[in-house]
Design an enzyme around this catalytic site. Structure first.
Site, PDB file in Angstrom:
ATOM      1  N   ASP A  38       0.844  -1.187   0.000  1.00 45.19           N
ATOM      2  CA  ASP A  38       0.000   0.000   0.000  1.00 45.19           C
ATOM      3  C   ASP A  38       0.884   1.244   0.000  1.00 45.19           C
ATOM      4  O   ASP A  38       1.851   1.328   0.762  1.00 45.19           O
ATOM      5  CB  ASP A  38      -0.897   0.010   1.240  1.00 45.19           C
ATOM      6  N   ASN A  77      -2.005  12.927  -4.336  1.00 45.87           N
ATOM      7  CA  ASN A  77      -3.022  13.425  -5.266  1.00 45.87           C
ATOM      8  C   ASN A  77      -3.456  14.837  -4.922  1.00 45.87           C
ATOM      9  O   ASN A  77      -3.619  15.684  -5.811  1.00 45.87           O
ATOM     10  CB  ASN A  77      -4.236  12.490  -5.257  1.00 45.87           C
ATOM     11  N   ASP A  86      -1.127   9.270 -10.977  1.00 47.56           N
ATOM     12  CA  ASP A  86      -1.125   8.152 -11.929  1.00 47.56           C
ATOM     13  C   ASP A  86       0.293   7.761 -12.321  1.00 47.56           C
ATOM     14  O   ASP A  86       0.629   6.574 -12.417  1.00 47.56           O
ATOM     15  CB  ASP A  86      -1.917   8.535 -13.183  1.00 47.56           C
ATOM     16  N   GLU A 130      -4.715   2.195  -4.563  1.00 46.55           N
ATOM     17  CA  GLU A 130      -3.250   2.290  -4.523  1.00 46.55           C
ATOM     18  C   GLU A 130      -2.626   1.089  -3.840  1.00 46.55           C
ATOM     19  O   GLU A 130      -1.500   1.154  -3.339  1.00 46.55           O
ATOM     20  CB  GLU A 130      -2.830   3.580  -3.807  1.00 46.55           C
TER      21      GLU A 130
END
Length: 272
Positions: free
Chosen positions: A118, A126, A135, A161
């Site tokens: 993770d 983000n 991304d 993610e």
């Protein structure tokens, strides 16, 4: 005994009937291919090709059909590959992970490890740098995780993610070493070259299976292995993140340098 003339007409009718059947198979194959049903289209064109081979007709039509069959085979292979790949990162998706993990657990006679991965504080990436940078980060993390995997090993997107590393044919110590090396690659990657101020780390939990164990009153081995890896991932995150957690003699430990400088949180199965 049949009249010679009737016998001749029957023999003449057989190739014609077969030719009509060839044409029918070709038409059905073209229709199915236009709908993206490549497996069924391929089967019909193969049947047409087999009929033509039995008739002993000239080479032009078989060669044409062979090219069409090859084209459909490639398109079917591409469609299948797309169905088991994550569209953003190009690693395998959850569908492939579930299928392949079950196969490996059911057929192996050596060790198998699964690591759940993770990204730490990914929402902040983000929020701070934007989703396009996020991304790019996911894509690069997958590339770093996939380096140095054992034969038949692979990386799959588990969700959001979160990713999974599947490591067949390794013992527990080797699995932990491989996963710790992947964590270090992510930590030490020059993320600032992507955008100034960016830093990315991952937390990982490693579960290892020595031999298949199946019991009617317990979860399937794949589910149990993933749940154990998930609990250890939670341990790694609760123990300060940017760490690899694994079980040794029934107790959770942190791998690498983190193991010597941090307290280890108690793993809780299924907790996240």
């Amino acid at each position: 005994m049949r009249h010679p003339a009737i016998a001749d007409r029957a023999e003449d009718a057989e190739p014609a009937d077969a030719a009509n059947l060839v044409s029918l198979h070709e038409s059905i194959g073209a229709l199915l291919a236009s709908r993206g049903q490549y497996r069924q289209a391929y089967q019909h064109l193969r049947s047409a090709l087999d009929l033509i081979s039995e008739l002993g007709t000239g080479p032009q039509i078989p060669e044409q059909l062979r090219r069409e069959v090859d084209r459909l085979r490639r398109e079917h292979a591409e469609a299948h590959e797309q169905s088991i790949r994550d569209s953003l990162t190009a690693c395998y998706n959850r569908r492939y992970l579930d299928q392949r993990l079950g196969e490996l657990l059911g057929s192996r006679d050596t060790g198998l490890a699964v690591a759940l991965v993770d990204l730490d504080w990914f929402k902040q990436v983000n929020d701070t740098f934007g989703h396009l940078v996020g991304d790019r980060v996911l894509q690069r993390v997958v590339e770093l995780l996939a380096e140095g995997l054992p034969e038949l090993g692979f990386c799959a997107r588990y969700g959001g993610e979160e990713f999974a590393l599947v490591l067949p044919g390794v013992d527990r110590a080797t699995a932990v070493a491989l996963v710790e090396a992947a964590r270090a690659r992510v930590e030490h990657h020059p993320w600032s070259s992507l955008v100034l101020g960016l830093r990315v780390t991952v937390s990982m939990g490693v579960a290892h299976e020595c031999a298949p164990r199946v019991a009617e009153d317990t979860p399937r081995p794949a589910e149990r292995l993933l749940r154990e890896a998930d609990a250890l991932l939670y341990t790694a995150k609760q123990s300060g993140r940017n760490a690899v957690a694994h079980l040794l003699d029934g107790r959770a430990h942190l791998a690498g340098a983190a193991g010597g400088r941090r307290a280890v949180a108690t793993p809780r199965a299924g907790a996240r």
